[in-house]
Design a protein around this motif. Structure first.
Motif, PDB file in Angstrom:
ATOM      1  N   ASP A 202       0.838  -1.204   0.000  1.00 52.01           N
ATOM      2  CA  ASP A 202       0.000   0.000   0.000  1.00 52.01           C
ATOM      3  C   ASP A 202       0.878   1.260   0.000  1.00 52.01           C
ATOM      4  O   ASP A 202       0.497   2.282  -0.572  1.00 52.01           O
ATOM      5  CB  ASP A 202      -0.900   0.039   1.250  1.00 52.01           C
ATOM      6  N   GLU A 203       2.045   1.182   0.623  1.00 52.64           N
ATOM      7  CA  GLU A 203       2.950   2.339   0.688  1.00 52.64           C
ATOM      8  C   GLU A 203       3.634   2.568  -0.659  1.00 52.64           C
ATOM      9  O   GLU A 203       3.707   3.693  -1.151  1.00 52.64           O
ATOM     10  CB  GLU A 203       4.046   2.133   1.753  1.00 52.64           C
ATOM     11  N   ASP A 204       4.139   1.486  -1.263  1.00 56.58           N
ATOM     12  CA  ASP A 204       4.937   1.652  -2.488  1.00 56.58           C
ATOM     13  C   ASP A 204       4.108   2.005  -3.716  1.00 56.58           C
ATOM     14  O   ASP A 204       4.617   2.601  -4.670  1.00 56.58           O
ATOM     15  CB  ASP A 204       5.755   0.380  -2.771  1.00 56.58           C
ATOM     16  N   ILE A 205       2.811   1.654  -3.698  1.00 57.80           N
ATOM     17  CA  ILE A 205       1.984   1.938  -4.881  1.00 57.80           C
ATOM     18  C   ILE A 205       1.824   3.451  -5.080  1.00 57.80           C
ATOM     19  O   ILE A 205       1.609   3.930  -6.193  1.00 57.80           O
ATOM     20  CB  ILE A 205       0.601   1.231  -4.799  1.00 57.80           C
ATOM     21  N   VAL A 206       1.995   4.208  -3.994  1.00 64.00           N
ATOM     22  CA  VAL A 206       1.890   5.670  -4.050  1.00 64.00           C
ATOM     23  C   VAL A 206       2.848   6.257  -5.089  1.00 64.00           C
ATOM     24  O   VAL A 206       2.526   7.210  -5.786  1.00 64.00           O
ATOM     25  CB  VAL A 206       2.202   6.251  -2.635  1.00 64.00           C
ATOM     26  N   GLY A 207       4.032   5.649  -5.211  1.00 63.75           N
ATOM     27  CA  GLY A 207       5.063   6.186  -6.100  1.00 63.75           C
ATOM     28  C   GLY A 207       5.046   5.577  -7.493  1.00 63.75           C
ATOM     29  O   GLY A 207       5.958   5.830  -8.282  1.00 63.75           O
ATOM     30  N   LEU A 208       4.045   4.766  -7.821  1.00 62.33           N
ATOM     31  CA  LEU A 208       4.036   4.109  -9.132  1.00 62.33           C
ATOM     32  C   LEU A 208       3.111   4.832 -10.112  1.00 62.33           C
ATOM     33  O   LEU A 208       1.937   5.065  -9.820  1.00 62.33           O
ATOM     34  CB  LEU A 208       3.594   2.652  -8.968  1.00 62.33           C
ATOM     35  N   ASN A 209       3.656   5.238 -11.255  1.00 68.60           N
ATOM     36  CA  ASN A 209       2.864   5.923 -12.287  1.00 68.60           C
ATOM     37  C   ASN A 209       2.956   5.179 -13.606  1.00 68.60           C
ATOM     38  O   ASN A 209       3.982   4.556 -13.905  1.00 68.60           O
ATOM     39  CB  ASN A 209       3.372   7.366 -12.455  1.00 68.60           C
ATOM     40  N   ILE A 210       1.901   5.264 -14.396  1.00 63.26           N
ATOM     41  CA  ILE A 210       1.852   4.535 -15.681  1.00 63.26           C
ATOM     42  C   ILE A 210       1.745   5.561 -16.810  1.00 63.26           C
ATOM     43  O   ILE A 210       0.854   6.411 -16.793  1.00 63.26           O
ATOM     44  CB  ILE A 210       0.633   3.585 -15.704  1.00 63.26           C
ATOM     45  N   PRO A 211       2.641   5.486 -17.810  1.00 58.11           N
ATOM     46  CA  PRO A 211       2.613   6.444 -18.915  1.00 58.11           C
ATOM     47  C   PRO A 211       1.522   6.129 -19.939  1.00 58.11           C
ATOM     48  O   PRO A 211       1.068   4.982 -20.030  1.00 58.11           O
ATOM     49  CB  PRO A 211       3.996   6.265 -19.548  1.00 58.11           C
ATOM     50  N   THR A 212       1.122   7.142 -20.704  1.00 55.66           N
ATOM     51  CA  THR A 212       0.089   6.917 -21.738  1.00 55.66           C
ATOM     52  C   THR A 212       0.703   6.256 -22.980  1.00 55.66           C
ATOM     53  O   THR A 212       1.805   6.597 -23.406  1.00 55.66           O
ATOM     54  CB  THR A 212      -0.570   8.258 -22.181  1.00 55.66           C
ATOM     55  N   GLY A 213      -0.059   5.298 -23.531  1.00 55.29           N
ATOM     56  CA  GLY A 213       0.206   4.800 -24.884  1.00 55.29           C
ATOM     57  C   GLY A 213       1.394   3.870 -25.082  1.00 55.29           C
ATOM     58  O   GLY A 213       1.728   3.556 -26.219  1.00 55.29           O
ATOM     59  N   ILE A 214       2.066   3.430 -23.997  1.00 55.54           N
ATOM     60  CA  ILE A 214       3.227   2.538 -24.184  1.00 55.54           C
ATOM     61  C   ILE A 214       2.889   1.154 -23.623  1.00 55.54           C
ATOM     62  O   ILE A 214       2.653   1.010 -22.420  1.00 55.54           O
ATOM     63  CB  ILE A 214       4.480   3.101 -23.480  1.00 55.54           C
ATOM     64  N   PRO A 215       2.819   0.123 -24.484  1.00 59.60           N
ATOM     65  CA  PRO A 215       2.430  -1.205 -24.000  1.00 59.60           C
ATOM     66  C   PRO A 215       3.391  -1.722 -22.935  1.00 59.60           C
ATOM     67  O   PRO A 215       4.611  -1.578 -23.048  1.00 59.60           O
ATOM     68  CB  PRO A 215       2.500  -2.074 -25.263  1.00 59.60           C
ATOM     69  N   ALA A 238      11.126   5.826 -23.619  1.00 59.00           N
ATOM     70  CA  ALA A 238       9.963   6.715 -23.690  1.00 59.00           C
ATOM     71  C   ALA A 238       9.129   6.588 -22.412  1.00 59.00           C
ATOM     72  O   ALA A 238       8.609   7.580 -21.881  1.00 59.00           O
ATOM     73  CB  ALA A 238       9.116   6.378 -24.916  1.00 59.00           C
ATOM     74  N   ALA A 239       9.039   5.373 -21.887  1.00 59.89           N
ATOM     75  CA  ALA A 239       8.235   5.146 -20.682  1.00 59.89           C
ATOM     76  C   ALA A 239       8.828   5.925 -19.503  1.00 59.89           C
ATOM     77  O   ALA A 239       8.105   6.560 -18.739  1.00 59.89           O
ATOM     78  CB  ALA A 239       8.173   3.653 -20.361  1.00 59.89           C
ATOM     79  N   LYS A 240      10.147   5.914 -19.384  1.00 60.12           N
ATOM     80  CA  LYS A 240      10.819   6.584 -18.266  1.00 60.12           C
ATOM     81  C   LYS A 240      10.476   8.080 -18.253  1.00 60.12           C
ATOM     82  O   LYS A 240      10.086   8.632 -17.216  1.00 60.12           O
ATOM     83  CB  LYS A 240      12.338   6.412 -18.448  1.00 60.12           C
ATOM     84  N   ALA A 241      10.605   8.716 -19.403  1.00 60.93           N
ATOM     85  CA  ALA A 241      10.329  10.156 -19.489  1.00 60.93           C
ATOM     86  C   ALA A 241       8.858  10.430 -19.213  1.00 60.93           C
ATOM     87  O   ALA A 241       8.504  11.374 -18.486  1.00 60.93           O
ATOM     88  CB  ALA A 241      10.715  10.663 -20.876  1.00 60.93           C
ATOM     89  N   ALA A 242       7.984   9.591 -19.758  1.00 61.81           N
ATOM     90  CA  ALA A 242       6.539   9.827 -19.616  1.00 61.81           C
ATOM     91  C   ALA A 242       6.079   9.606 -18.173  1.00 61.81           C
ATOM     92  O   ALA A 242       5.170  10.284 -17.685  1.00 61.81           O
ATOM     93  CB  ALA A 242       5.772   8.922 -20.582  1.00 61.81           C
TER      94      ALA A 242
END
Ligand SMILES: O=C(O)[C@@H](CO)OP(=O)(O)O
Length: 252
Positions: A202-215, A238-242
């Motif tokens: 529950d703590e670590d999910i706070v820092g997880l983001n998903i970029p648009t459009g990259i499978p 591209a995922a890293k930057a997004a």
């Protein structure tokens, strides 16, 4: 290398009109913008280049995910595959924040409250009243959801609870057939699924983001555990930057 009989591809929709305007979106059914359409096509090309041809598609009921899937599958010449759509894959309902400007909300409420609403696991924004401007209370696509189940706001924990029955009842059975399964959905509904797949706390999910459009490819073992934790983006650079861009939304 562990045996990985199942292939799951997660794809967040391309940039939407409201992503570009920096507005909280949630269940508001906004369209892709031109950049989002291009991202979706590129997503399909990445699938084709990797030889990952989906056999079945699952989408939310929101047009930014539906159109992303259609554009990506067209690009990979797989527009013909069977599809199931469910509100359980919808974006997190953003409650009373739907339609509000992210930068203005950050300025009004301060960083701590803003990030709590955006990313904390169990603090939902205030509820959005039925009939309010950005409410979906009269939307016919949700008519079959009993009123007490219909979200008026959600935190990520709520999304996990409403998404998981769909994972077990609809997506897992398709994986069991041995085909490649594409799930086209949203930043926060995919965070909920990734949390489940990778066992993120529950703590670590706070820092997880998903970029648009990259499978994002997950190869799963016989128990549906990822053989590579976190999966693998088909365009990692591209995922890293997004991902950084999503993290910093509002700070403008
Ligand atoms: O506005 C939204 O619905 C989501 C996704 O675009 O935003 P956030 O990344 O702030 O949760």
């Amino acid at each position: 290398m562990a045996d990985a009989p199942y292939k799951l591809i997660l794809l967040r929709h391309g940039e939407s009109e409201w992503n570009a305007k920096n507005l909280f979106t949630g269940w508001v059914d906004v369209n892709l913008n031109e950049k989002g359409e291009k991202e979706a096509v590129r997503g399909g090309e990445l699938l084709q280049d990797a030889g990952l041809l989906p056999d079945v598609l699952h989408t939310s009921t929101l047009k930014r995910a539906i159109r992303t899937a259609n554009l990506a599958l067209d690009a990979a010449d797989r527009a013909w595959i069977p599809v199931q759509r469910s509100w359980r894959l919808n974006e997190r309902h953003y409650g009373a924040l739907q339609g509000k400007d992210k930068a203005a909300t950050l300025a009004e409420f301060g960083e701590e409250q803003f990030m709590k609403w955006r990313r904390s696991y169990d603090t939902p924004p205030p509820e959005l009243a039925d009939g309010a401007e950005w409410s979906q209370s009269d939307d016919p696509r949700y008519a079959a959801i009993p009123s007490e189940l219909r979200p008026r706001t959600e935190c990520l924990k709520d999304v996990v609870v409403r998404m998981l029955p769909y994972w077990y009842d609809a997506i897992v059975p398709d994986l069991l057939t041995g085909g490649t399964v594409l799930v086209t959905a949203h930043g926060n509904s995919l965070r909920a699924l990734v949390k489940h797949l990778d066992g993120v706390s529950d703590e670590d999910i706070v820092g997880l983001n998903i970029p648009t459009g990259i499978p994002l490819l997950y190869e799963l073992d016989a128990d549906f555990h990822p053989t590579t934790p976190g999966g693998r983006y088909l365009d990692p650079e591209a995922a890293k930057a997004a991902i950084e861009a999503v993290k910093n939304q509002g700070k403008k």
